[in-house]
Design an enzyme around this catalytic site. Sequence first.
Site, PDB file in Angstrom:
ATOM      1  N   GLU A  14      -2.465 -33.779  -8.163  1.00 39.69           N
ATOM      2  CA  GLU A  14      -1.538 -32.486  -8.700  1.00 39.69           C
ATOM      3  C   GLU A  14      -2.381 -31.083  -9.025  1.00 39.69           C
ATOM      4  OE1 GLU A  14       0.875 -30.053 -10.457  1.00 39.69           O
ATOM      5  OE2 GLU A  14       1.499 -31.900  -9.784  1.00 39.69           O
TER       6      GLU A  14
ATOM      7  N   ARG B   9      14.249 -32.738 -18.947  1.00 42.51           N
ATOM      8  CA  ARG B   9      13.492 -32.930 -17.649  1.00 42.51           C
ATOM      9  C   ARG B   9      12.287 -33.996 -18.224  1.00 42.51           C
ATOM     10  NH1 ARG B   9      14.980 -30.951 -12.773  1.00 42.51           N
ATOM     11  NH2 ARG B   9      12.969 -31.727 -11.896  1.00 42.51           N
TER      12      ARG B   9
ATOM     13  N   ASP C  74      11.667 -33.054  -2.987  1.00 40.47           N
ATOM     14  CA  ASP C  74      12.107 -31.670  -2.528  1.00 40.47           C
ATOM     15  C   ASP C  74      11.185 -31.136  -1.314  1.00 40.47           C
ATOM     16  OD1 ASP C  74      13.973 -31.072  -4.357  1.00 40.47           O
ATOM     17  OD2 ASP C  74      12.675 -30.228  -5.947  1.00 40.47           O
TER      18      ASP C  74
ATOM     19  N   TYR D 231      25.758 -27.959 -21.585  1.00 42.16           N
ATOM     20  CA  TYR D 231      25.639 -29.398 -21.782  1.00 42.16           C
ATOM     21  C   TYR D 231      24.690 -29.796 -22.872  1.00 42.16           C
ATOM     22  CZ  TYR D 231      22.339 -29.905 -17.873  1.00 42.16           C
ATOM     23  OH  TYR D 231      21.356 -29.915 -17.118  1.00 42.16           O
TER      24      TYR D 231
END
Length: 397
Positions: A31, A105, A291, A214
């Site tokens: 990462e 998330r 992605d 939401y």
Amino acid sequence: MSTILIAGGGIGGLATAVSLAERGHQIVVLERQAAFAELGAGIQIGPNGFGAMDRLGIGDEVRERAVYIDELRFMDGTTGQRVQSLRLDEDYRARFANPYAVVARADLYAPLLAAAQRSPLIELRSNSAVSGYQQDADGVTLLLADGSSVWGDLLVGADGIRSTIRRQLVGDGEPRVSGHTIYRSVIPMELVPEDLRWHAVTLWAGPKWHFVHYPIAGGTLLNLAATRDDSAEVAVAGQPAERSHVLGQFPDLGETARRLLELGADWRVWVLCDRDPISEWSDGRVVLLGDAAHPMLQYAAQGACMALEDAVLLGELLDCPAGESQYRLERFVEARRDRTARTTLVARELGTQLYHPAGAARVARNEMLSGLSVEELQDKVAWLHGFDAARVPDLTK
């Protein structure tokens, strides 16, 4: 078993690490950021996403953190008319075998990170930006920006929409700028008037704009996302936006929707991007995922779900002898190609043809949607929400 390198420690990268480690592979996740963390606010998870999470062993943890909304509600943003809603009730759950819910998330990412940290087969390396790869008959070498390198049998590029691995593997340049600008804010639910605390994902559709809100974080926060089709040409990510500017972008918003938009504070702005679907995203010992392979606009609420599906299927396919792994990467792409391309193109279509029309096209849209029965609404999403990510393709073809 194999040593598999994963470039990218986001949702797709960690899900893939967990999926592959369950098959006995040794995993190294690299990462570029200083810490493994997930930024961003709310995310919608369909039944297909929960099915994938169950396969990864984190479904129950995410369910505990989720907000189980009652419906997906479609409103005319200028008149305030309630056009249609997809009820997410027992009938819906029975048909698709799982719920539809919204989470922050971080509430999806945290269980994935914990699962990866628990596994003795997964090594997590931060501060490890990648710059490219080299491969030969024996393996693949991942090159890092600091001049070092890491060797493995396979490499998974899960490093996002601007993937370094994709740049070398596909070479298709920068993502496509959609021309849509989105403004996001998250506010405490205690600041929301009681009559506006709806237990639903609500979308207000207007001429060249739409506004979604939401509850997230167990119902303690309200996620706001307002999108304008303003023909933006330059990508922007997470820059601050003045409240007065945001409100000025939606002058014809109806009264109720405007009350909700006016609650927003500390707005951030993005210009949305995606890529055209491609037919190939593997190269020998290297494959793309999530992605990096098929970035899509958020309008179908399926970006994270597609990455989770990818991770589950790749794990299923790589439960094989090392000598078959490159062939299995090719079959992975074949199996995911049509579904991810369809989802990408549907997301684009939603953002232009369904959410943003004006005049006679708006009236026709409202009449079409309001005329659909409960069964017809479920039929329209069945291909998306009813999918089993672990369904392995026939490898004899």
